[in-house]
Design a protein around this motif. Structure first.
Motif, PDB file in Angstrom:
ATOM      1  N   ARG A  81      -9.130  -1.073  -3.889  1.00 35.96           N
ATOM      2  CA  ARG A  81      -8.911  -2.072  -2.755  1.00 35.96           C
ATOM      3  C   ARG A  81      -9.425  -1.604  -1.533  1.00 35.96           C
ATOM      4  NH1 ARG A  81      -2.338  -4.159  -3.494  1.00 35.96           N
ATOM      5  NH2 ARG A  81      -2.630  -4.359  -5.684  1.00 35.96           N
ATOM      6  N   GLY A  82      -9.927  -0.292  -1.678  1.00 32.91           N
ATOM      7  CA  GLY A  82     -10.749   0.010  -0.214  1.00 32.91           C
ATOM      8  C   GLY A  82      -9.829   0.561   0.476  1.00 32.91           C
ATOM      9  N   ILE A  83      -8.735   1.224   0.219  1.00 31.79           N
ATOM     10  CA  ILE A  83      -7.747   1.820   1.117  1.00 31.79           C
ATOM     11  C   ILE A  83      -7.790   3.353   0.893  1.00 31.79           C
ATOM     12  CG2 ILE A  83      -5.310   1.901   1.622  1.00 31.79           C
ATOM     13  CD1 ILE A  83      -5.048  -1.124   0.501  1.00 31.79           C
ATOM     14  N   GLN A  84      -7.801   4.076   2.147  1.00 33.64           N
ATOM     15  CA  GLN A  84      -7.495   5.565   1.747  1.00 33.64           C
ATOM     16  C   GLN A  84      -6.151   5.898   2.312  1.00 33.64           C
ATOM     17  OE1 GLN A  84     -11.426   6.604   3.716  1.00 33.64           O
ATOM     18  NE2 GLN A  84     -11.769   7.666   1.784  1.00 33.64           N
ATOM     19  N   MET A  85      -5.569   6.619   1.332  1.00 38.67           N
ATOM     20  CA  MET A  85      -4.269   7.174   1.961  1.00 38.67           C
ATOM     21  C   MET A  85      -4.178   8.694   1.322  1.00 38.67           C
ATOM     22  SD  MET A  85      -1.641   4.083   1.497  1.00 38.67           S
ATOM     23  CE  MET A  85      -0.262   4.718   2.685  1.00 38.67           C
ATOM     24  N   SER A  86      -3.508   9.583   2.077  1.00 36.16           N
ATOM     25  CA  SER A  86      -3.414  10.800   1.627  1.00 36.16           C
ATOM     26  C   SER A  86      -1.855  11.036   0.980  1.00 36.16           C
ATOM     27  CB  SER A  86      -3.236  12.006   2.827  1.00 36.16           C
ATOM     28  OG  SER A  86      -2.000  11.781   3.600  1.00 36.16           O
ATOM     29  N   GLY A  87      -1.804  11.931   0.170  1.00 33.05           N
ATOM     30  CA  GLY A  87      -0.362  12.021  -0.546  1.00 33.05           C
ATOM     31  C   GLY A  87       0.828  12.672   0.540  1.00 33.05           C
TER      32      GLY A  87
ATOM     33  N   ALA B  25       0.875  -1.248   0.140  1.00 32.71           N
ATOM     34  CA  ALA B  25       0.067  -0.039  -0.098  1.00 32.71           C
ATOM     35  C   ALA B  25       1.074   1.203   0.198  1.00 32.71           C
ATOM     36  CB  ALA B  25      -0.784   0.142   1.320  1.00 32.71           C
ATOM     37  N   ILE B  26       1.849   1.191   0.764  1.00 38.33           N
ATOM     38  CA  ILE B  26       2.716   2.418   0.794  1.00 38.33           C
ATOM     39  C   ILE B  26       3.638   2.575  -0.526  1.00 38.33           C
ATOM     40  CG2 ILE B  26       5.003   3.482   1.729  1.00 38.33           C
ATOM     41  CD1 ILE B  26       3.913   2.092   4.730  1.00 38.33           C
ATOM     42  N   ALA B  27       3.665   1.642  -1.145  1.00 39.67           N
ATOM     43  CA  ALA B  27       4.569   1.655  -2.476  1.00 39.67           C
ATOM     44  C   ALA B  27       3.754   2.218  -3.555  1.00 39.67           C
ATOM     45  CB  ALA B  27       4.890   0.164  -2.917  1.00 39.67           C
ATOM     46  N   LEU B  28       2.298   1.772  -3.351  1.00 38.63           N
ATOM     47  CA  LEU B  28       1.372   2.250  -4.200  1.00 38.63           C
ATOM     48  C   LEU B  28       1.207   3.727  -4.094  1.00 38.63           C
ATOM     49  CD1 LEU B  28      -1.386  -0.567  -4.400  1.00 38.63           C
ATOM     50  CD2 LEU B  28       0.039   0.298  -6.298  1.00 38.63           C
ATOM     51  N   GLN B  29       1.022   4.367  -2.861  1.00 39.23           N
ATOM     52  CA  GLN B  29       0.953   5.719  -2.315  1.00 39.23           C
ATOM     53  C   GLN B  29       2.013   6.515  -2.931  1.00 39.23           C
ATOM     54  OE1 GLN B  29       2.848   7.070   0.534  1.00 39.23           O
ATOM     55  NE2 GLN B  29       1.586   9.039   0.732  1.00 39.23           N
ATOM     56  N   ARG B  30       3.347   5.970  -2.753  1.00 37.94           N
ATOM     57  CA  ARG B  30       4.391   6.484  -3.384  1.00 37.94           C
ATOM     58  C   ARG B  30       4.461   6.763  -4.985  1.00 37.94           C
ATOM     59  NH1 ARG B  30       8.519   3.995   1.222  1.00 37.94           N
ATOM     60  NH2 ARG B  30       7.962   5.270   2.685  1.00 37.94           N
ATOM     61  N   ALA B  31       4.038   5.618  -5.610  1.00 41.31           N
ATOM     62  CA  ALA B  31       3.823   5.789  -6.956  1.00 41.31           C
ATOM     63  C   ALA B  31       2.908   6.626  -7.403  1.00 41.31           C
ATOM     64  CB  ALA B  31       3.624   4.349  -7.469  1.00 41.31           C
ATOM     65  N   GLY B  32       1.892   7.070  -6.290  1.00 43.51           N
ATOM     66  CA  GLY B  32       0.614   8.078  -6.933  1.00 43.51           C
ATOM     67  C   GLY B  32      -0.364   7.259  -7.497  1.00 43.51           C
ATOM     68  N   ASP B  33      -0.268   5.902  -7.152  1.00 42.38           N
ATOM     69  CA  ASP B  33      -1.318   5.064  -7.809  1.00 42.38           C
ATOM     70  C   ASP B  33      -2.679   4.844  -6.850  1.00 42.38           C
ATOM     71  OD1 ASP B  33      -3.057   3.353  -9.372  1.00 42.38           O
ATOM     72  OD2 ASP B  33      -1.435   1.658  -9.399  1.00 42.38           O
ATOM     73  N   PHE B  34      -3.144   6.111  -6.818  1.00 39.92           N
ATOM     74  CA  PHE B  34      -4.377   6.251  -5.808  1.00 39.92           C
ATOM     75  C   PHE B  34      -5.678   5.397  -6.352  1.00 39.92           C
ATOM     76  CE2 PHE B  34      -1.705   9.812  -4.566  1.00 39.92           C
ATOM     77  CZ  PHE B  34      -1.745   9.485  -3.232  1.00 39.92           C
ATOM     78  N   GLU B  35      -5.924   5.405  -7.575  1.00 34.27           N
ATOM     79  CA  GLU B  35      -7.005   4.624  -8.279  1.00 34.27           C
ATOM     80  C   GLU B  35      -6.942   3.176  -7.682  1.00 34.27           C
ATOM     81  OE1 GLU B  35      -7.494   5.122 -12.466  1.00 34.27           O
ATOM     82  OE2 GLU B  35      -7.255   7.407 -12.385  1.00 34.27           O
ATOM     83  N   GLU B  36      -5.547   2.593  -7.593  1.00 38.53           N
ATOM     84  CA  GLU B  36      -5.629   1.302  -7.092  1.00 38.53           C
ATOM     85  C   GLU B  36      -5.894   1.300  -5.769  1.00 38.53           C
ATOM     86  OE1 GLU B  36      -4.999  -2.855  -7.256  1.00 38.53           O
ATOM     87  OE2 GLU B  36      -5.678  -1.522  -8.766  1.00 38.53           O
ATOM     88  N   LEU B  37      -5.375   2.293  -4.945  1.00 40.82           N
ATOM     89  CA  LEU B  37      -5.831   1.919  -3.650  1.00 40.82           C
ATOM     90  C   LEU B  37      -7.145   2.203  -3.385  1.00 40.82           C
ATOM     91  CD1 LEU B  37      -2.930   4.321  -2.216  1.00 40.82           C
ATOM     92  CD2 LEU B  37      -3.172   2.012  -1.969  1.00 40.82           C
ATOM     93  N   THR B  38      -7.906   2.978  -3.921  1.00 39.08           N
ATOM     94  CA  THR B  38      -9.422   3.122  -3.760  1.00 39.08           C
ATOM     95  C   THR B  38     -10.020   1.737  -4.233  1.00 39.08           C
ATOM     96  OG1 THR B  38      -9.345   5.628  -4.586  1.00 39.08           O
ATOM     97  CG2 THR B  38     -11.548   4.370  -4.927  1.00 39.08           C
TER      98      THR B  38
END
Length: 122
Positions: free
Chosen positions: A22-28, A7-20
Motif C-alpha cells: 500500500r506504499g506505507i512505511q512503518m516500523s515495529g 494501518a496501525i492494525a496491520l502494523q500490530r499484526a505484523g503484516d508489513f508486506e501489506e503495508l509495503t
C-alpha cells in the motif's frame, strides 16, 4: 486511501508486506535488543544494523542510548524516542553487505570446526 487505524492494525499484526504493497512505511515497536536491524527515530529513510555502544547517560527524556551501525552511522535514542524494530523500512545496503560477509565467515568457521572435531573423534 488507507485509514490510519487500519494501518496501525496491520502494523500490530505484523503484516508489513501489506503495508509495503500500500506504499506505507512503518516500523515495529521498540527494538528491545542491544543489537539488530532497527530504525532510529528522525534518522534517515533506511533501517540499519545497529549495536548499542553505551547506555549510561540519563537525561530529561530518560536513559540515553548510543548506537553505531555496521555502515558507520551513529545515533542516540532515549526512553521517549527509542530505537524501533525495522518494520518494512528498506535496509541499508552497506549494513546488509557487511552482515552477509560476517554471517558467511561465521558459517564457514563453524563448518570447519565441526569437521575438525569429527576428525578428532576417530
Amino acid at each position: 486511501m488507507t485509514d490510519m487505524e487500519e494501518a496501525i492494525a496491520l502494523q500490530r499484526a505484523g503484516d508489513f508486506e501489506e503495508l509495503t504493497r500500500r506504499g506505507i512505511q512503518m516500523s515495529g515497536g521498540a527494538l528491545g535488543l542491544k543489537e539488530g536491524w532497527g530504525k532510529a527515530p528522525f534518522h534517515g529513510m533506511r533501517a540499519h544494523y545497529f549495536a548499542e555502544v553505551a547506555s549510561d547517560a540519563i537525561g530529561k527524556q530518560g536513559r540515553h542510548r548510543f548506537w553505531r551501525a555496521e555502515c558507520g552511522a551513529e545515533t542516540t535514542t532515549h526512553d521517549k524516542a527509542p530505537m524501533f524494530a525495522m518494520g518494512n523500512w528498506e535496509r541499508c545496503k552497506v549494513c546488509l553487505k557487511k552482515r552477509n560477509v560476517t554471517r558467511s565467515r561465521d558459517a564457514t568457521q563453524n563448518t570447519h570446526n565441526e569437521n575438525v572435531s569429527r576428525h578428532d573423534r576417530r
